[in-house]
Design an enzyme around this catalytic site. Structure first.
Site, PDB file in Angstrom:
ATOM      1  N   ASN A 129      -2.766 -32.466  53.664  1.00 31.69           N
ATOM      2  CA  ASN A 129      -1.363 -32.067  53.854  1.00 31.69           C
ATOM      3  C   ASN A 129      -0.935 -32.381  55.281  1.00 31.69           C
ATOM      4  OD1 ASN A 129      -1.942 -29.697  55.593  1.00 31.69           O
ATOM      5  ND2 ASN A 129      -3.002 -29.023  53.744  1.00 31.69           N
ATOM      6  N   PHE A 155      -0.870 -16.652  57.420  1.00 32.89           N
ATOM      7  CA  PHE A 155       0.360 -17.419  57.575  1.00 32.89           C
ATOM      8  C   PHE A 155       0.891 -17.728  56.177  1.00 32.89           C
ATOM      9  CE2 PHE A 155       1.517 -19.091  61.815  1.00 32.89           C
ATOM     10  CZ  PHE A 155       0.628 -18.340  62.556  1.00 32.89           C
ATOM     11  N   LYS A 161       2.664 -12.147  49.641  1.00 32.66           N
ATOM     12  CA  LYS A 161       1.338 -12.595  50.099  1.00 32.66           C
ATOM     13  C   LYS A 161       0.657 -11.536  50.971  1.00 32.66           C
ATOM     14  CE  LYS A 161       2.434 -17.479  49.727  1.00 32.66           C
ATOM     15  NZ  LYS A 161       2.746 -18.749  50.402  1.00 32.66           N
TER      16      LYS A 161
HETATM   17  N1  CTP Z   1      -5.027 -19.776  52.369  1.00 31.42           N
HETATM   18  C1  CTP Z   1      -6.398 -19.720  52.264  1.00 31.42           C
HETATM   19  N2  CTP Z   1      -7.034 -20.414  51.287  1.00 31.42           N
HETATM   20  C2  CTP Z   1      -6.339 -21.153  50.397  1.00 31.42           C
HETATM   21  C3  CTP Z   1      -4.928 -21.223  50.494  1.00 31.42           C
HETATM   22  C4  CTP Z   1      -4.302 -20.511  51.500  1.00 31.42           C
HETATM   23  O1  CTP Z   1      -7.032 -19.041  53.054  1.00 31.42           O
HETATM   24  N3  CTP Z   1      -6.989 -21.819  49.453  1.00 31.42           N
HETATM   25  C5  CTP Z   1      -4.373 -19.002  53.437  1.00 31.42           C
HETATM   26  C6  CTP Z   1      -3.692 -19.835  54.496  1.00 31.42           C
HETATM   27  O2  CTP Z   1      -4.566 -20.090  55.579  1.00 31.42           O
HETATM   28  C7  CTP Z   1      -2.542 -18.950  54.926  1.00 31.42           C
HETATM   29  C8  CTP Z   1      -2.229 -18.140  53.682  1.00 31.42           C
HETATM   30  O3  CTP Z   1      -3.380 -18.246  52.847  1.00 31.42           O
HETATM   31  O4  CTP Z   1      -2.908 -18.028  55.930  1.00 31.42           O
HETATM   32  C9  CTP Z   1      -1.033 -18.571  52.915  1.00 31.42           C
HETATM   33  O5  CTP Z   1      -1.073 -19.919  52.620  1.00 31.42           O
HETATM   34  P1  CTP Z   1       0.070 -20.614  51.751  1.00 31.42           P
HETATM   35  O6  CTP Z   1      -0.315 -22.045  51.504  1.00 31.42           O
HETATM   36  O7  CTP Z   1       1.409 -20.316  52.331  1.00 31.42           O
HETATM   37  O8  CTP Z   1       0.029 -19.761  50.437  1.00 31.42           O
HETATM   38  P2  CTP Z   1      -0.761 -19.815  49.099  1.00 31.42           P
HETATM   39  O9  CTP Z   1      -1.668 -18.649  49.062  1.00 31.42           O
HETATM   40  O10 CTP Z   1      -1.388 -21.147  48.873  1.00 31.42           O
HETATM   41  O11 CTP Z   1       0.399 -19.502  48.039  1.00 31.42           O
HETATM   42  P3  CTP Z   1       1.497 -20.427  47.311  1.00 31.42           P
HETATM   43  O12 CTP Z   1       0.776 -21.607  46.792  1.00 31.42           O
HETATM   44  O13 CTP Z   1       1.964 -19.511  46.247  1.00 31.42           O
HETATM   45  O14 CTP Z   1       2.560 -20.715  48.302  1.00 31.42           O
END
Ligand code: CTP
Length: 405
Positions: free
Chosen positions: A211, A326, A340
């Site tokens: 990403n 985050f 979240k």
């Molecule tokens: N995060 C994590 N492990 C993952 C995905 C996300 O630890 N596999 C953590 C990120 O480091 C961040 C938080 O979760 O602190 C939120 O990440 P975000 O990508 O915004 O959210 P998601 O949990 O992936 O939710 P969604 O896909 O519904 O937006």
């Protein structure tokens, strides 16, 4: 980057080494940033560079002798010692290091250092073999015991053609140590674990899913925590950024590797800030060899990665252990953040608007909404380094009203 040096008195002690000319550049930078920079030169320093150079750069008298009375209006060595915000000795020669280690007061620099109660930072620069000699190493250990900060020299080809450690450290590192010495260390005693950057999920040896995360926010958080006195571990996905000075960095590639490193390091952490943009999915199959186009477009089946933050949030925490997440969002920021915060059992979440060009991925600035269980704090558009400081300000205020025992 913000300076923070203005108004401080940074006494620079220059010793006899060819690296003295590099310190002229540092002094010039500090003077431009409106710090006062009185320079003290040892006798041998003056063989490499003249006092006039430093006087011209700083607009101050340059101090060369304990007994000279030519500095009318200049500070005495005792005043220098008392007024200093910090002493920076660079380049520090083997001779001056030995003097300081034994508490000698036989020249102006060693006398002023004995008389000061300001932090003392020592940046050795000398021939590799002189630096590695037991006598010098013992003297440096002694300086550390005395509470001085020794900034290790770098390795490389020396002016004398030897190769190894002994080259004066770069300004970027010294600047970090100076910052840390000048500000209140309100995160001292904290073990801060930060994650940063993207993860990469390989498809084959040449391709991956990733990403747009640059790691800038996470690196700024790690840097800010170090400057405020914390011990910092940074678990970073692939990033072109340099490791911030004083920070222990663990490089990882995939979400699985990040998961493993975070679980291990979380044991010792008092604060986890999870700013990494972890890939939610990875290819179901990782091909051992490059997928060839002659076989037609392959179907890419994806499987879920572990949600690291969710897994950590579920664990039982030690008293005082904080978990901050985050959320990268492009709509319904506050609502998504709250969801979240609760689902992942976090103490705080920083919601990041990734729809604008001045916030989120790759930008140098950010505008965050910080959510705790009972409060919503909207930060203005700030540099990522100011944003990092504001996050720690809020953490201190909300969760650390009394110091950690
Ligand atoms: N995060 C994590 N492990 C993952 C995905 C996300 O630890 N596999 C953590 C990120 O480091 C961040 C938080 O979760 O602190 C939120 O990440 P975000 O990508 O915004 O959210 P998601 O949990 O992936 O939710 P969604 O896909 O519904 O937006």
């Amino acid at each position: 980057m913000g300076t923070g040096f203005a108004g401080n008195i940074i006494v620079v002690g220059v010793c006899g080494s060819i690296a003295a000319f590099k310190v002229a550049g540092w002094v010039s930078t500090l003077a431009k940033e409106e710090a006062r920079v009185p320079v003290v030169m040892t006798d041998s320093a003056q063989k490499f560079i003249t006092p006039l150079t430093f006087a011209a750069l700083t607009g101050e008298s340059v101090y060369t002798s304990m007994f000279a009375d030519e500095h009318s209006g200049a500070m005495s060595h005792i005043e220098l010692a008392q007024e200093a915000s910090v002493f920076l000795i660079a380049p520090a020669s083997a001779q001056t290091i030995a003097r300081l280690a034994h508490g000698f007061a036989d020249d102006l620099l060693s006398t002023a250092v004995l008389a000061t109660r300001a932090p003392v930072i020592v940046c050795p620069a000398m021939n590799t073999r002189m630096y590695q000699h037991r006598a010098t190493q013992d003297n440096l250990s002694r300086l550390r015991q005395l509470g001085y900060t020794v900034v290790d020299p770098e390795s490389g080809l020396m002016a004398c053609k030897d190769e190894g450690p002994g080259r004066l450290v770069e300004w970027e590192s010294v600047q970090e140590v100076l910052w840390r010495s000048l500000r209140s260390l309100d995160l001292q005693g904290e073990q801060v674990l930060v994650t940063a950057g993207p993860t990469r999920e390989p498809i084959d040896p040449a391709r991956f899913i990733s990403n747009r995360s640059s790691g800038k926010m996470g690196y700024a958080l790690a840097r800010a925590a170090y400057r405020r006195g914390a011990d910092v571990v940074l678990v970073s996905g692939p990033s072109t950024l340099n490791c911030p000075y004083g920070v222990r960095r663990i490089m990882v590639e995939t979400a699985a590797e990040m998961f493993e490193a975070v679980c291990r390091e979380f044991e010792k952490a008092t604060i986890l800030v999870k700013s990494a943009a972890v890939s939610d999915f990875r290819p179901a199959v990782q091909h051992e060899h490059k997928v060839k186009k002659k076989n037609g477009a392959p179907a890419l089946e994806l499987v879920r990665n572990p949600d690291i933050l969710y897994e950590i949030g579920r664990k039982k925490r030690k008293p005082g252990q904080l978990v901050i997440g985050f959320a990268a969002e492009s709509e319904n920021l506050e609502m998504e953040g709250k969801r979240k915060l609760q689902r992942k059992n976090l103490d705080m979440i920083a919601v990041n608007d990734i729809s604008g060009s001045d916030t989120g991925f790759e930008a140098d600035t950010n505008r965050l909404i910080l959510l705790t269980g009972d409060e919503t704090i909207e930060l203005p558009l700030l540099s990522k380094s100011e944003t990092a400081d504001r996050i720690f300000d809020v953490l201190k205020e909300k969760f650390r009203s009394s110091p950690l025992s």
